[in-house]
Design a protein around this motif. Structure first.
Motif, PDB file in Angstrom:
ATOM      1  N   THR A  38      -3.344   0.973  -1.096  1.00  0.00           N
ATOM      2  CA  THR A  38      -2.238   1.240  -0.174  1.00  0.00           C
ATOM      3  C   THR A  38      -1.417   2.451  -0.626  1.00  0.00           C
ATOM      4  O   THR A  38      -1.019   3.281   0.190  1.00  0.00           O
ATOM      5  N   ALA A  39      -1.184   2.553  -1.935  1.00  0.00           N
ATOM      6  CA  ALA A  39      -0.376   3.670  -2.439  1.00  0.00           C
ATOM      7  C   ALA A  39      -1.092   5.010  -2.246  1.00  0.00           C
ATOM      8  O   ALA A  39      -0.481   5.998  -1.834  1.00  0.00           O
ATOM      9  N   HIS A  40      -2.379   5.042  -2.524  1.00  0.00           N
ATOM     10  CA  HIS A  40      -3.111   6.301  -2.382  1.00  0.00           C
ATOM     11  C   HIS A  40      -3.200   6.738  -0.920  1.00  0.00           C
ATOM     12  O   HIS A  40      -3.261   7.935  -0.623  1.00  0.00           O
ATOM     13  N   ALA A  41      -3.206   5.776  -0.011  1.00  0.00           N
ATOM     14  CA  ALA A  41      -3.231   6.116   1.416  1.00  0.00           C
ATOM     15  C   ALA A  41      -1.965   6.844   1.836  1.00  0.00           C
ATOM     16  O   ALA A  41      -1.948   7.532   2.868  1.00  0.00           O
ATOM     17  N   ALA A  42      -0.919   6.720   1.028  1.00  0.00           N
ATOM     18  CA  ALA A  42       0.342   7.389   1.363  1.00  0.00           C
ATOM     19  C   ALA A  42       0.170   8.899   1.446  1.00  0.00           C
ATOM     20  O   ALA A  42       0.851   9.565   2.235  1.00  0.00           O
ATOM     21  N   ILE A  43      -0.734   9.451   0.642  1.00  0.00           N
ATOM     22  CA  ILE A  43      -0.963  10.899   0.688  1.00  0.00           C
ATOM     23  C   ILE A  43      -1.507  11.305   2.055  1.00  0.00           C
ATOM     24  O   ILE A  43      -1.162  12.353   2.606  1.00  0.00           O
ATOM     25  N   LEU A  44      -2.363  10.434   2.611  1.00  0.00           N
ATOM     26  CA  LEU A  44      -2.866  10.679   3.964  1.00  0.00           C
ATOM     27  C   LEU A  44      -1.702  10.642   4.964  1.00  0.00           C
ATOM     28  O   LEU A  44      -1.663  11.425   5.928  1.00  0.00           O
ATOM     29  N   GLY A  45      -0.755   9.752   4.727  1.00  0.00           N
ATOM     30  CA  GLY A  45       0.436   9.676   5.579  1.00  0.00           C
ATOM     31  C   GLY A  45       1.286  10.922   5.470  1.00  0.00           C
ATOM     32  O   GLY A  45       1.850  11.397   6.465  1.00  0.00           O
ATOM     33  N   VAL A  46       1.382  11.480   4.263  1.00  0.00           N
ATOM     34  CA  VAL A  46       2.136  12.727   4.072  1.00  0.00           C
ATOM     35  C   VAL A  46       1.487  13.850   4.876  1.00  0.00           C
ATOM     36  O   VAL A  46       2.169  14.625   5.563  1.00  0.00           O
ATOM     37  N   ALA A  47       0.145  13.939   4.811  1.00  0.00           N
ATOM     38  CA  ALA A  47      -0.567  14.982   5.559  1.00  0.00           C
ATOM     39  C   ALA A  47      -0.340  14.825   7.064  1.00  0.00           C
ATOM     40  O   ALA A  47      -0.083  15.810   7.776  1.00  0.00           O
ATOM     41  N   ALA A  48      -0.418  13.583   7.558  1.00  0.00           N
ATOM     42  CA  ALA A  48      -0.207  13.335   8.988  1.00  0.00           C
ATOM     43  C   ALA A  48       1.220  13.706   9.404  1.00  0.00           C
ATOM     44  O   ALA A  48       1.438  14.288  10.480  1.00  0.00           O
ATOM     45  N   SER A  49       2.180  13.382   8.536  1.00  0.00           N
ATOM     46  CA  SER A  49       3.584  13.708   8.846  1.00  0.00           C
ATOM     47  C   SER A  49       3.788  15.206   8.952  1.00  0.00           C
ATOM     48  O   SER A  49       4.463  15.702   9.871  1.00  0.00           O
ATOM     49  N   LEU A  50       3.204  15.958   8.023  1.00  0.00           N
ATOM     50  CA  LEU A  50       3.339  17.415   8.047  1.00  0.00           C
ATOM     51  C   LEU A  50       2.630  18.014   9.259  1.00  0.00           C
ATOM     52  O   LEU A  50       3.132  18.942   9.901  1.00  0.00           O
ATOM     53  N   ALA A  51       1.452  17.468   9.594  1.00  0.00           N
ATOM     54  CA  ALA A  51       0.681  17.997  10.712  1.00  0.00           C
ATOM     55  C   ALA A  51       1.398  17.788  12.047  1.00  0.00           C
ATOM     56  O   ALA A  51       1.358  18.650  12.930  1.00  0.00           O
ATOM     57  N   PHE A  52       2.066  16.637  12.191  1.00  0.00           N
ATOM     58  CA  PHE A  52       2.719  16.320  13.467  1.00  0.00           C
ATOM     59  C   PHE A  52       4.234  16.531  13.429  1.00  0.00           C
ATOM     60  O   PHE A  52       4.937  16.180  14.378  1.00  0.00           O
ATOM     61  N   GLY A  53       4.727  17.097  12.315  1.00  0.00           N
ATOM     62  CA  GLY A  53       6.157  17.407  12.228  1.00  0.00           C
ATOM     63  C   GLY A  53       7.049  16.185  12.232  1.00  0.00           C
ATOM     64  O   GLY A  53       8.158  16.224  12.768  1.00  0.00           O
ATOM     65  N   GLN A  54       6.578  15.089  11.661  1.00  0.00           N
ATOM     66  CA  GLN A  54       7.358  13.854  11.649  1.00  0.00           C
ATOM     67  C   GLN A  54       7.914  13.588  10.254  1.00  0.00           C
ATOM     68  O   GLN A  54       7.560  14.260   9.277  1.00  0.00           O
ATOM     69  N   SER A  55       8.775  12.578  10.166  1.00  0.00           N
ATOM     70  CA  SER A  55       9.339  12.180   8.883  1.00  0.00           C
ATOM     71  C   SER A  55       8.243  11.724   7.929  1.00  0.00           C
ATOM     72  O   SER A  55       7.309  11.018   8.330  1.00  0.00           O
ATOM     73  N   ILE A  56       8.376  12.132   6.660  1.00  0.00           N
ATOM     74  CA  ILE A  56       7.409  11.704   5.647  1.00  0.00           C
ATOM     75  C   ILE A  56       7.394  10.179   5.532  1.00  0.00           C
ATOM     76  O   ILE A  56       6.331   9.557   5.417  1.00  0.00           O
ATOM     77  N   ALA A  92      -9.129   6.966   0.153  1.00  0.00           N
ATOM     78  CA  ALA A  92      -7.873   7.317   0.821  1.00  0.00           C
ATOM     79  C   ALA A  92      -7.213   8.500   0.130  1.00  0.00           C
ATOM     80  O   ALA A  92      -6.697   9.416   0.789  1.00  0.00           O
ATOM     81  N   LEU A  93      -7.233   8.497  -1.201  1.00  0.00           N
ATOM     82  CA  LEU A  93      -6.624   9.608  -1.938  1.00  0.00           C
ATOM     83  C   LEU A  93      -7.377  10.911  -1.666  1.00  0.00           C
ATOM     84  O   LEU A  93      -6.764  11.959  -1.407  1.00  0.00           O
ATOM     85  N   ALA A  94      -8.711  10.836  -1.702  1.00  0.00           N
ATOM     86  CA  ALA A  94      -9.517  12.042  -1.467  1.00  0.00           C
ATOM     87  C   ALA A  94      -9.295  12.581  -0.053  1.00  0.00           C
ATOM     88  O   ALA A  94      -9.072  13.790   0.133  1.00  0.00           O
ATOM     89  N   PHE A  95      -9.336  11.700   0.939  1.00  0.00           N
ATOM     90  CA  PHE A  95      -9.110  12.140   2.324  1.00  0.00           C
ATOM     91  C   PHE A  95      -7.705  12.725   2.478  1.00  0.00           C
ATOM     92  O   PHE A  95      -7.499  13.698   3.211  1.00  0.00           O
ATOM     93  N   GLY A  96      -6.734  12.124   1.812  1.00  0.00           N
ATOM     94  CA  GLY A  96      -5.362  12.625   1.899  1.00  0.00           C
ATOM     95  C   GLY A  96      -5.234  14.027   1.335  1.00  0.00           C
ATOM     96  O   GLY A  96      -4.606  14.903   1.943  1.00  0.00           O
ATOM     97  N   LEU A  97      -5.828  14.261   0.160  1.00  0.00           N
ATOM     98  CA  LEU A  97      -5.753  15.586  -0.459  1.00  0.00           C
ATOM     99  C   LEU A  97      -6.456  16.637   0.390  1.00  0.00           C
ATOM    100  O   LEU A  97      -5.979  17.772   0.539  1.00  0.00           O
ATOM    101  N   VAL A  98      -7.614  16.256   0.966  1.00  0.00           N
ATOM    102  CA  VAL A  98      -8.330  17.194   1.844  1.00  0.00           C
ATOM    103  C   VAL A  98      -7.501  17.466   3.099  1.00  0.00           C
ATOM    104  O   VAL A  98      -7.376  18.621   3.541  1.00  0.00           O
ATOM    105  N   ALA A  99      -6.921  16.418   3.670  1.00  0.00           N
ATOM    106  CA  ALA A  99      -6.146  16.577   4.906  1.00  0.00           C
ATOM    107  C   ALA A  99      -4.940  17.486   4.695  1.00  0.00           C
ATOM    108  O   ALA A  99      -4.617  18.306   5.563  1.00  0.00           O
ATOM    109  N   VAL A 100      -4.279  17.357   3.533  1.00  0.00           N
ATOM    110  CA  VAL A 100      -3.115  18.214   3.257  1.00  0.00           C
ATOM    111  C   VAL A 100      -3.525  19.681   3.247  1.00  0.00           C
ATOM    112  O   VAL A 100      -2.790  20.561   3.730  1.00  0.00           O
ATOM    113  N   SER A 101      -4.709  19.985   2.714  1.00  0.00           N
ATOM    114  CA  SER A 101      -5.146  21.382   2.635  1.00  0.00           C
ATOM    115  C   SER A 101      -5.417  21.976   4.016  1.00  0.00           C
ATOM    116  O   SER A 101      -5.471  23.193   4.170  1.00  0.00           O
TER     117      SER A 101
END
Length: 263
Positions: A38-56, A92-101
């Motif tokens: 669950t914690a590592h999935a948070a990075i994916l949430g950070v990427a989604a927030s940045l992509a859609f301009g929403q709150s982290i 989840a962590l790997a997908f999150g890091l890739v998504a942020v890039s």
């Protein structure tokens, strides 16, 4: 000390209060990877927030809730729990890091989300953290007996009219909220440490679940305040210093274990 240190201390206390009960259940259920997934999935949430301009916080909460629901659902379908959670956590962590890039036009300090940036907590962050901590505390207080029974014996829980799946879902949803509360304090990579270590440190000093919860809260708060102080005077990263202090307390309580048992 400046007001940002006070905000950091209050944020850390919110994490300790909400993380202690969840950490106890993670220790009792032997599901360390449960927190990681669950914690590592948070990075994916950070990427989604940045992509859609929403709150982290909003993006992290949505993705963490989805991951928590996925873990809860798949765990009842015959998968080995440690394998399932290991796959989900690292994927989840790997997908999150890739998504942020892939997020265009945004420069992100990933270290702040991976290891936390407690000294950058704002007043609004603090409000969100305390609301989250209050919700988790109320949920656990409401379901405490049922969660305990479902953890000790799912069969006995069934016989008592309690659905263990529902209790696990409540636990996973609470964990998702704790991830949102804690991501700015210790980061996605260290959230699990702050969940497990206070509970594990409390175990040798406790002979009842309620006492273990109380001691875990005390250890969590002590780790936060001592870690922040050490970070301030030694000029070290705050999140890792807090976890290091918690680890030292864990060692001390385990050294005291024989003394406690002889009393």
């Amino acid at each position: 000390m400046d007001s940002f240190v006070v905000r950091a201390a209050l944020a850390g206390i919110a994490v300790a209060l909400s993380g202690a009960p969840i950490g106890c259940f993670v220790v009792w259920r032997r599901m360390a990877y449960f927190g990681d997934a669950t914690a590592h999935a948070a990075i994916l949430g950070v990427a989604a927030s940045l992509a859609f301009g929403q709150s982290i916080f909003a993006g992290t909460l949505v993705v963490s809730l989805l991951m928590a629901y996925l873990v809860s659902t798949l765990s009842w379908r015959g998968y080995a729990m440690d394998t399932l959670l290991g796959v989900l956590a690292h994927s989840a962590l790997a997908f999150g890091l890739v998504a942020v890039s892939f997020v265009p036009g945004v420069r992100v300090d990933l270290n702040a989300y991976l290891f936390g940036d407690i000294l950058a907590v704002t007043s609004m962050d603090l409000l969100i953290m305390w609301v989250g901590a209050t919700v988790v505390s109320m949920l656990i207080a409401w379901r405490w007996s049922a969660l305990l029974l479902a953890t000790l014996s799912p069969e006995l829980a069934h016989a008592s009219g309690i659905d263990p799946r529902r209790e696990q879902l409540i636990l996973t949803l609470s964990l998702a909220i704790v991830v949102v509360v804690a991501i700015k304090v210790v980061g996605a990579l260290l959230i699990t440490a702050l969940l497990i270590i206070p509970a594990a440190a409390a175990r040798p000093l406790s002979n009842t679940p309620e006492r273990m919860l109380l001691v875990a809260i005390i250890v969590g708060v002590l780790s936060i305040l001592s870690g922040l102080s050490a970070s301030w005077f030694l000029d070290t990263p705050a999140g890792p210093t807090i976890v290091s202090v918690a680890a030292v307390i864990f060692i001390i309580t385990n050294l005291l274990k024989p003394l406690v048992r002889t009393r």
